[in-house]
Scaffold this motif. Structure first.
Motif, PDB file in Angstrom:
ATOM      1  N   MET A   1      24.491  33.547  78.524  1.00  0.00           N
ATOM      2  CA  MET A   1      23.676  34.568  77.875  1.00  0.00           C
ATOM      3  C   MET A   1      23.158  34.029  76.547  1.00  0.00           C
ATOM      4  SD  MET A   1      24.715  38.533  77.178  1.00  0.00           S
ATOM      5  CE  MET A   1      24.997  38.718  78.941  1.00  0.00           C
ATOM      6  N   GLU A   2      21.868  34.136  76.320  1.00  0.00           N
ATOM      7  CA  GLU A   2      21.240  33.548  75.142  1.00  0.00           C
ATOM      8  C   GLU A   2      21.292  34.495  73.945  1.00  0.00           C
ATOM      9  OE1 GLU A   2      20.124  30.498  74.957  1.00  0.00           O
ATOM     10  OE2 GLU A   2      20.537  30.088  77.061  1.00  0.00           O
ATOM     11  N   PHE A   3      21.710  33.966  72.790  1.00  0.00           N
ATOM     12  CA  PHE A   3      21.717  34.782  71.573  1.00  0.00           C
ATOM     13  C   PHE A   3      20.308  35.231  71.204  1.00  0.00           C
ATOM     14  CE2 PHE A   3      21.105  34.910  66.943  1.00  0.00           C
ATOM     15  CZ  PHE A   3      21.819  36.073  66.677  1.00  0.00           C
ATOM     16  N   SER A   4      19.309  34.423  71.529  1.00  0.00           N
ATOM     17  CA  SER A   4      17.926  34.760  71.176  1.00  0.00           C
ATOM     18  C   SER A   4      17.496  36.107  71.764  1.00  0.00           C
ATOM     19  CB  SER A   4      16.979  33.658  71.650  1.00  0.00           C
ATOM     20  OG  SER A   4      17.082  33.466  73.049  1.00  0.00           O
ATOM     21  N   ASP A   5      18.152  36.556  72.837  1.00  0.00           N
ATOM     22  CA  ASP A   5      17.822  37.852  73.429  1.00  0.00           C
ATOM     23  C   ASP A   5      18.233  39.009  72.516  1.00  0.00           C
ATOM     24  OD1 ASP A   5      16.835  36.633  75.711  1.00  0.00           O
ATOM     25  OD2 ASP A   5      18.743  36.767  76.790  1.00  0.00           O
ATOM     26  N   PHE A   6      19.096  38.738  71.546  1.00  0.00           N
ATOM     27  CA  PHE A   6      19.637  39.794  70.677  1.00  0.00           C
ATOM     28  C   PHE A   6      19.312  39.581  69.200  1.00  0.00           C
ATOM     29  CE2 PHE A   6      22.432  39.040  74.300  1.00  0.00           C
ATOM     30  CZ  PHE A   6      22.400  40.286  74.920  1.00  0.00           C
ATOM     31  N   ASP A   7      18.784  38.434  68.849  1.00  0.00           N
ATOM     32  CA  ASP A   7      18.568  38.042  67.459  1.00  0.00           C
ATOM     33  C   ASP A   7      17.632  39.011  66.749  1.00  0.00           C
ATOM     34  OD1 ASP A   7      18.354  36.712  65.068  1.00  0.00           O
ATOM     35  OD2 ASP A   7      17.345  34.938  65.886  1.00  0.00           O
ATOM     36  N   THR A   8      18.120  39.627  65.666  1.00  0.00           N
ATOM     37  CA  THR A   8      17.277  40.515  64.859  1.00  0.00           C
ATOM     38  C   THR A   8      16.934  39.912  63.506  1.00  0.00           C
ATOM     39  OG1 THR A   8      19.220  41.632  63.915  1.00  0.00           O
ATOM     40  CG2 THR A   8      18.268  42.585  65.927  1.00  0.00           C
ATOM     41  N   ARG A   9      17.442  38.706  63.234  1.00  0.00           N
ATOM     42  CA  ARG A   9      17.276  38.112  61.908  1.00  0.00           C
ATOM     43  C   ARG A   9      16.181  37.039  61.863  1.00  0.00           C
ATOM     44  NH1 ARG A   9      21.635  39.437  58.490  1.00  0.00           N
ATOM     45  NH2 ARG A   9      22.549  41.356  59.293  1.00  0.00           N
ATOM     46  N   GLY A  10      16.095  36.240  62.887  1.00  0.00           N
ATOM     47  CA  GLY A  10      15.075  35.191  62.925  1.00  0.00           C
ATOM     48  C   GLY A  10      15.266  34.096  61.897  1.00  0.00           C
ATOM     49  N   TYR A  11      16.506  33.846  61.491  1.00  0.00           N
ATOM     50  CA  TYR A  11      16.770  32.808  60.516  1.00  0.00           C
ATOM     51  C   TYR A  11      16.515  31.421  61.098  1.00  0.00           C
ATOM     52  CZ  TYR A  11      19.594  36.399  58.079  1.00  0.00           C
ATOM     53  OH  TYR A  11      20.037  37.530  57.438  1.00  0.00           O
ATOM     54  N   ARG A  12      16.127  30.514  60.232  1.00  0.00           N
ATOM     55  CA  ARG A  12      16.104  29.102  60.616  1.00  0.00           C
ATOM     56  C   ARG A  12      17.518  28.711  61.043  1.00  0.00           C
ATOM     57  NH1 ARG A  12      17.071  24.391  57.568  1.00  0.00           N
ATOM     58  NH2 ARG A  12      17.256  25.633  55.633  1.00  0.00           N
ATOM     59  N   THR A  13      17.601  27.929  62.131  1.00  0.00           N
ATOM     60  CA  THR A  13      18.902  27.599  62.711  1.00  0.00           C
ATOM     61  C   THR A  13      19.178  26.107  62.628  1.00  0.00           C
ATOM     62  OG1 THR A  13      18.736  29.470  64.244  1.00  0.00           O
ATOM     63  CG2 THR A  13      20.316  27.738  64.802  1.00  0.00           C
ATOM     64  N   VAL A  14      20.417  25.762  62.250  1.00  0.00           N
ATOM     65  CA  VAL A  14      20.838  24.368  62.175  1.00  0.00           C
ATOM     66  C   VAL A  14      22.067  24.179  63.064  1.00  0.00           C
ATOM     67  CG1 VAL A  14      19.919  24.040  59.850  1.00  0.00           C
ATOM     68  CG2 VAL A  14      22.298  24.771  60.134  1.00  0.00           C
ATOM     69  N   ASP A  15      22.390  22.917  63.342  1.00  0.00           N
ATOM     70  CA  ASP A  15      23.546  22.617  64.178  1.00  0.00           C
ATOM     71  C   ASP A  15      24.838  22.844  63.394  1.00  0.00           C
ATOM     72  OD1 ASP A  15      24.625  19.873  63.078  1.00  0.00           O
ATOM     73  OD2 ASP A  15      22.448  19.656  63.180  1.00  0.00           O
ATOM     74  N   VAL A  16      25.947  22.788  64.104  1.00  0.00           N
ATOM     75  CA  VAL A  16      27.246  23.137  63.523  1.00  0.00           C
ATOM     76  C   VAL A  16      27.632  22.204  62.369  1.00  0.00           C
ATOM     77  CG1 VAL A  16      29.724  23.281  63.999  1.00  0.00           C
ATOM     78  CG2 VAL A  16      28.078  24.226  65.630  1.00  0.00           C
ATOM     79  N   ARG A  17      27.520  20.906  62.583  1.00  0.00           N
ATOM     80  CA  ARG A  17      27.926  19.968  61.540  1.00  0.00           C
ATOM     81  C   ARG A  17      27.082  20.148  60.278  1.00  0.00           C
ATOM     82  NH1 ARG A  17      30.453  14.710  61.710  1.00  0.00           N
ATOM     83  NH2 ARG A  17      30.289  14.678  63.978  1.00  0.00           N
ATOM     84  N   THR A  18      25.770  20.302  60.443  1.00  0.00           N
ATOM     85  CA  THR A  18      24.885  20.502  59.296  1.00  0.00           C
ATOM     86  C   THR A  18      25.203  21.814  58.584  1.00  0.00           C
ATOM     87  OG1 THR A  18      23.097  19.257  60.361  1.00  0.00           O
ATOM     88  CG2 THR A  18      22.474  20.767  58.574  1.00  0.00           C
ATOM     89  N   GLY A  19      25.359  22.872  59.371  1.00  0.00           N
ATOM     90  CA  GLY A  19      25.575  24.191  58.797  1.00  0.00           C
ATOM     91  C   GLY A  19      26.863  24.313  58.016  1.00  0.00           C
ATOM     92  N   TYR A  20      27.957  23.878  58.619  1.00  0.00           N
ATOM     93  CA  TYR A  20      29.236  24.008  57.931  1.00  0.00           C
ATOM     94  C   TYR A  20      29.363  23.017  56.774  1.00  0.00           C
ATOM     95  CZ  TYR A  20      31.015  27.564  61.039  1.00  0.00           C
ATOM     96  OH  TYR A  20      31.190  28.751  61.708  1.00  0.00           O
ATOM     97  N   GLY A  21      28.676  21.895  56.875  1.00  0.00           N
ATOM     98  CA  GLY A  21      28.654  20.967  55.758  1.00  0.00           C
ATOM     99  C   GLY A  21      27.983  21.564  54.533  1.00  0.00           C
ATOM    100  N   ALA A  22      26.954  22.378  54.775  1.00  0.00           N
ATOM    101  CA  ALA A  22      26.242  23.021  53.666  1.00  0.00           C
ATOM    102  C   ALA A  22      26.949  24.283  53.176  1.00  0.00           C
ATOM    103  CB  ALA A  22      24.818  23.371  54.101  1.00  0.00           C
ATOM    104  N   TRP A  23      27.688  24.941  54.071  1.00  0.00           N
ATOM    105  CA  TRP A  23      28.336  26.223  53.762  1.00  0.00           C
ATOM    106  C   TRP A  23      29.669  26.037  53.031  1.00  0.00           C
ATOM    107  CZ3 TRP A  23      29.819  30.106  58.241  1.00  0.00           C
ATOM    108  CH2 TRP A  23      30.107  31.369  57.692  1.00  0.00           C
ATOM    109  N   VAL A  24      30.201  24.829  53.060  1.00  0.00           N
ATOM    110  CA  VAL A  24      31.586  24.605  52.651  1.00  0.00           C
ATOM    111  C   VAL A  24      31.902  25.117  51.246  1.00  0.00           C
ATOM    112  CG1 VAL A  24      31.148  22.253  51.805  1.00  0.00           C
ATOM    113  CG2 VAL A  24      33.432  22.873  52.628  1.00  0.00           C
ATOM    114  N   ALA A  25      30.948  25.052  50.332  1.00  0.00           N
ATOM    115  CA  ALA A  25      31.233  25.393  48.938  1.00  0.00           C
ATOM    116  C   ALA A  25      31.668  26.843  48.761  1.00  0.00           C
ATOM    117  CB  ALA A  25      30.013  25.113  48.068  1.00  0.00           C
TER     118      ALA A  25
END
Length: 232
Positions: A1-25
């Motif tokens: 099941m695709e998340f895009s079918d439910f997405d109400t935010r439309g945020y730019r999306t990054v991969d896991v390693r990139t995202g958590y690397g930036a979120w860590v702080a």
């Protein structure tokens, strides 16, 4: 099941390693214990202080490892894909060993752990089956696999992906997938796991106090904890 079918935010999306690397702080200032730790506290299985050796899949900054250590778990190894997260976990010191690897291909030895645990990881996986198979491979006979997850109902109802705010103030999504409860059950049973416990957490007074805007989600399930056993 695709998340895009439910997405109400439309945020730019990054991969896991990139995202958590930036979120860590500010990751730990964002993720609430009500999401996962509160569910772990409810579990009757396992008896935490009876665990000899645990592996923490998707250990992140070491939140779960620190909680396990406080419960008396003797030895804890951690696995995560993101080096920035592992660096924080290393400073925290709750794990005996930290490994940079995919949670579905850890490189750790077979049948080495009487507890496998994974918290708030599976929504980033396209397919649950490799995670359940890797947990099985790592587990000793009679071991337990405890998995805490975002509830699919909440992801579908809120339309909100896992996301963080970057240094420029932009909300950025991390790749999110929707896995139904039946997806977990099928993947686990096909691997050989037996379900011994399941809890679902709903949006309640505690949650609304933390996030007043979530009043509209009151009584909706937000997270779940599964406990599986590898029968010997």
């Amino acid at each position: 099941m695709e998340f895009s079918d439910f997405d109400t935010r439309g945020y730019r999306t990054v991969d896991v390693r990139t995202g958590y690397g930036a979120w860590v702080a500010d990751y730990e200032q964002t993720v609430e214990d009500a999401m996962d730790i509160a569910l772990l506290e409810r579990l009757r299985v396992p008896l935490w202080d009876g665990v000899t050796r645990a592996v923490d899949l998707g250990c992140g900054t070491g939140r779960t490892g620190q909680w396990l250590r406080g419960k008396g778990v003797a030895t804890i190894d951690g696995v995560d894909l993101t080096p920035e997260m592992l660096a924080v976990a290393q400073r925290r010191g709750a794990h005996d060993r930290l490994v940079e690897a995919d949670v579905a291909a850890t490189g750790l030895p077979d049948s080495a752990y009487d507890l496998v645990i994974s918290s708030l990881v599976d929504e980033h996986l396209d397919d649950l089956r490799p995670l359940y198979r890797e947990a099985w491979r790592l587990a000793t006979p009679d071991a337990v696999f405890a998995l805490v997850t975002f509830h699919p109902h909440f992801i579908m109802t809120s339309g909100m992906p896992t996301h963080y705010t970057d240094d420029a103030g932009e909300s950025v999504a991390i790749t999110t997938n929707v896995h139904l409860i039946s997806d977990h059950v099928t993947a686990a049973l096909d691997t050989g796991w037996r379900l011994v416990e399941l809890h679902e957490r709903v949006i309640d007074d505690e949650w609304v106090a933390l996030k007043p805007k979530w009043e509209r989600f009151r009584h909706h399930p937000i997270s779940a904890a599964y406990v599986w056993r590898k029968d010997g």
